[in-house]
Design a protein around this motif. Structure first.
Motif, PDB file in Angstrom:
ATOM      1  N   ARG A   1      36.762  60.693   2.295  1.00 50.39           N
ATOM      2  CA  ARG A   1      36.458  59.380   2.884  1.00 50.39           C
ATOM      3  C   ARG A   1      36.799  59.370   4.369  1.00 50.39           C
ATOM      4  O   ARG A   1      36.080  58.779   5.175  1.00 50.39           O
ATOM      5  CB  ARG A   1      37.233  58.286   2.148  1.00 50.39           C
ATOM      6  CG  ARG A   1      36.769  58.060   0.714  1.00 50.39           C
ATOM      7  CD  ARG A   1      37.296  56.742   0.186  1.00 50.39           C
ATOM      8  NE  ARG A   1      38.744  56.722   0.124  1.00 50.39           N
ATOM      9  CZ  ARG A   1      39.470  57.105  -0.928  1.00 50.39           C
ATOM     10  NH1 ARG A   1      38.859  57.576  -2.000  1.00 50.39           N
ATOM     11  NH2 ARG A   1      40.791  57.039  -0.914  1.00 50.39           N
TER      12      ARG A   1
ATOM     13  N   GLY B   1      34.166  60.992   6.257  1.00 48.83           N
ATOM     14  CA  GLY B   1      32.984  60.147   6.348  1.00 48.83           C
ATOM     15  C   GLY B   1      33.084  59.110   7.447  1.00 48.83           C
ATOM     16  O   GLY B   1      32.084  58.681   8.000  1.00 48.83           O
ATOM     17  N   LEU B   2      34.322  58.679   7.764  1.00 51.22           N
ATOM     18  CA  LEU B   2      34.520  57.706   8.832  1.00 51.22           C
ATOM     19  C   LEU B   2      34.564  58.358  10.205  1.00 51.22           C
ATOM     20  O   LEU B   2      34.187  57.745  11.196  1.00 51.22           O
ATOM     21  CB  LEU B   2      35.829  56.937   8.597  1.00 51.22           C
ATOM     22  CG  LEU B   2      35.825  55.888   7.494  1.00 51.22           C
ATOM     23  CD1 LEU B   2      37.224  55.321   7.319  1.00 51.22           C
ATOM     24  CD2 LEU B   2      34.840  54.767   7.803  1.00 51.22           C
TER      25      LEU B   2
ATOM     26  N   TRP C   1      30.102  56.581   9.884  1.00 49.03           N
ATOM     27  CA  TRP C   1      29.272  55.732   9.019  1.00 49.03           C
ATOM     28  C   TRP C   1      28.088  55.147   9.778  1.00 49.03           C
ATOM     29  O   TRP C   1      27.021  54.915   9.180  1.00 49.03           O
ATOM     30  CB  TRP C   1      30.118  54.602   8.430  1.00 49.03           C
ATOM     31  CG  TRP C   1      30.649  53.638   9.455  1.00 49.03           C
ATOM     32  CD1 TRP C   1      31.795  53.731  10.178  1.00 49.03           C
ATOM     33  CD2 TRP C   1      30.029  52.412   9.878  1.00 49.03           C
ATOM     34  NE1 TRP C   1      31.938  52.668  11.039  1.00 49.03           N
ATOM     35  CE2 TRP C   1      30.860  51.829  10.865  1.00 49.03           C
ATOM     36  CE3 TRP C   1      28.850  51.753   9.512  1.00 49.03           C
ATOM     37  CZ2 TRP C   1      30.560  50.629  11.484  1.00 49.03           C
ATOM     38  CZ3 TRP C   1      28.546  50.552  10.140  1.00 49.03           C
ATOM     39  CH2 TRP C   1      29.396  50.004  11.109  1.00 49.03           C
TER      40      TRP C   1
ATOM     41  N   ARG D   1      24.837  56.998   9.614  1.00 48.73           N
ATOM     42  CA  ARG D   1      24.120  57.007   8.342  1.00 48.73           C
ATOM     43  C   ARG D   1      23.513  55.649   7.989  1.00 48.73           C
ATOM     44  O   ARG D   1      22.980  55.480   6.891  1.00 48.73           O
ATOM     45  CB  ARG D   1      25.077  57.452   7.225  1.00 48.73           C
ATOM     46  CG  ARG D   1      25.601  58.867   7.411  1.00 48.73           C
ATOM     47  CD  ARG D   1      26.418  59.328   6.217  1.00 48.73           C
ATOM     48  NE  ARG D   1      27.653  58.557   6.081  1.00 48.73           N
ATOM     49  CZ  ARG D   1      28.787  58.849   6.707  1.00 48.73           C
ATOM     50  NH1 ARG D   1      28.835  59.868   7.540  1.00 48.73           N
ATOM     51  NH2 ARG D   1      29.862  58.121   6.531  1.00 48.73           N
TER      52      ARG D   1
END
Length: 470
Positions: free
Chosen positions: A51, A54-55, A335, A338
């Motif tokens: 996670r 992903g950030l 993020w 995306r």
């Protein structure tokens, strides 16, 4: 929407890479084993490290050598540019003792920025963009070197010389920036364009914070020469990096016509194209609304000498607040790269900007005011990355330079108009009224745009061709 088959990056469109959209699976058709396994894996909780990745800002575009050179050029020039933006007004004030003359200097810089921002976009669509970036970077390096020379001469300098050199710096930047932004889709795959923009904007924010701090230190030591010299050196390094880029020639029939010298007509064609593209037009409109009604810098001096007078370096913290938030968002922008519903997220981000400015208007302590400004800066970073990506992806290659030219004019002109509005309202009704009224108007405007311009609200990066032409 205009046919994009001539666009060299069109074959890399994210939808083409994914294949046709699935229309729905028959209930009698078994799902492939790998799809079932993939679904099961997706339902498992992701570890914290995944996670966090992903950030974190997406650095994938930096694996591409050509983009790495472009990014390096931005990185080495931003620090010096921001130092010059502090050094010039300081030197003007030292020469004249007049804040009015400092304001006039800002207008001196704005006029060529508008004129050459628009013409520069047309030029970027008419000639090899690599060559254009090289020419303007050399010009900027020479101009910054002349600023350093005049600062080193006996005396405090001459106002007329400063104004001429300031106008030249602004003109070179106005031509360089549209070309620099327009080449990104030609250097990276389409699905990495948002990440590339996030990287470029993040390094700019680092320069916006570090440049003024370093310039203030050098000015305090009485060394204006070095502040200007760093800017000249940065552009010289950028020239060396840009020389390694591939040729980036213009594309399409429009470019052929512009080669005949009709740059002004090219600007008109750009605006005519923009009128037929509501999504692209709204990327400019929403930013003008955000900056016009809630750009806060005009009230910083009043707050620093009034409400926050007891706080150390309150003026510096207020000026840094928006950039701090932008930098933090840039470093955690993975993020953003995306996001598919780009139009909707832009409207929400600008509404958050409005809410944060309302909070700033009501803030009674410095730390709360800076926190609100940081939230506003983070929201503005999200909006800027996505709006720039929408422009680069939805406009055909032969129009990208002109669209980036308009983008530059809007980004540069909006805050100056916002300063005028905020200063006038604050003078008549107070800082709180100026900020809160602007924030409320922004929220209402974003709601109206979502209803009245559904094509913007519904814009998806994965359906660029169909969305931009609605």
């Amino acid at each position: 929407m205009e046919d994009r088959t001539k666009d060299p990056v069109a074959p890399h469109d994210s939808q083409a890479r994914r294949g046709p959209l699935r229309r729905g699976r028959s209930s009698t058709s078994p799902a492939p084993v790998d799809a079932v396994e993939g679904s099961a894996r997706a339902e498992q909780p992701q570890p914290a490290s995944s996670r966090a990745r992903g950030l974190a800002i997406d650095t994938a575009p930096l694996r591409i050598p050509a983009f790495r050179r472009l990014f390096g050029g931005v990185a080495v020039t931003m620090l010096g540019q921001q130092m010059t933006l502090v050094a010039v007004p300081y030197q003007v004030y030292e020469l004249t003792g007049s804040s009015l003359m400092v304001g006039v200097t800002s207008v001196v810089a704005l006029v060529p920025l508008i004129v050459f921002g628009l013409l520069g976009g047309a030029i970027a669509d008419a000639m090899d963009r690599r060559r254009l970036m090289l020419v303007t970077s050399v010009g900027a390096a020479v101009t910054s070197a002349l600023l350093a020379v005049q600062a080193a001469l006996p005396g405090d300098g001459h106002l007329a010389v400063l104004w001429v050199l300031t106008a030249l710096v602004s003109a070179f930047a106005a031509v360089n920036q549209p070309a620099r932004s327009a080449v990104i889709p030609a250097l990276v795959p389409v699905d990495q364009v948002p990440a590339a923009n996030a990287l470029a904007m993040t390094i700019r924010q680092i320069g916006v914070i570090a440049g003024p701090l370093l310039a203030g230190l050098l000015i305090g030591l009485g060394d204006l020469f070095l502040a200007y010299a760093v800017d000249a050196a940065g552009f010289a390094v950028a020239v060396l990096l840009l020389r390694g880029l591939p040729a980036l020639p213009p594309v399409g029939v429009i470019a052929e016509r512009l080669r005949l010298g009709a740059a002004v007509r090219g600007v008109g064609e750009g605006f005519a194209f923009l009128r037929t593209q509501p999504v692209l037009l709204m990327t400019f409109v929403v930013d003008v609304i955000a900056m016009l009604f809630a750009w806060p810098q005009a009230v910083f001096p009043e707050l620093s000498t009034g409400l926050f007078a007891g706080d150390a370096n309150s003026l510096g913290w207020l000026f840094a607040g928006v950039s701090i938030g932008s930098l933090v968002m840039g470093l955690t922008s993975g993020w953003v790269s995306r996001v598919d519903r780009q139009g909707a997220v832009v409207l929400v981000a600008i509404a958050v900007w409005g809410v944060a400015i309302i909070g700033f208007g009501f803030a009674s302590t410095l730390w709360l005011a800076v926190l609100c400004l940081a939230v506003a800066g983070a929201a503005d970073m999200v909006s800027a990355v996505l709006r720039s990506s929408m422009l680069q992806l939805a406009a055909p290659d032969e129009m990208r330079g002109r669209m980036q030219g308009v983008f530059l004019v809007v980004v540069a002109g909006g805050p100056r108009l916002g300063d005028l509005r905020a200063g006038a309202v604050a003078a008549g009704f107070g800082v709180t009224a100026a900020m809160v009224s602007g924030g409320v108007l922004i929220i209402v405007a974003m709601l109206l745009i979502a209803v009245l311009v559904p094509s913007f609200w519904l814009f998806r990066a994965s359906h660029t061709e169909t969305s931009a032409g609605r």
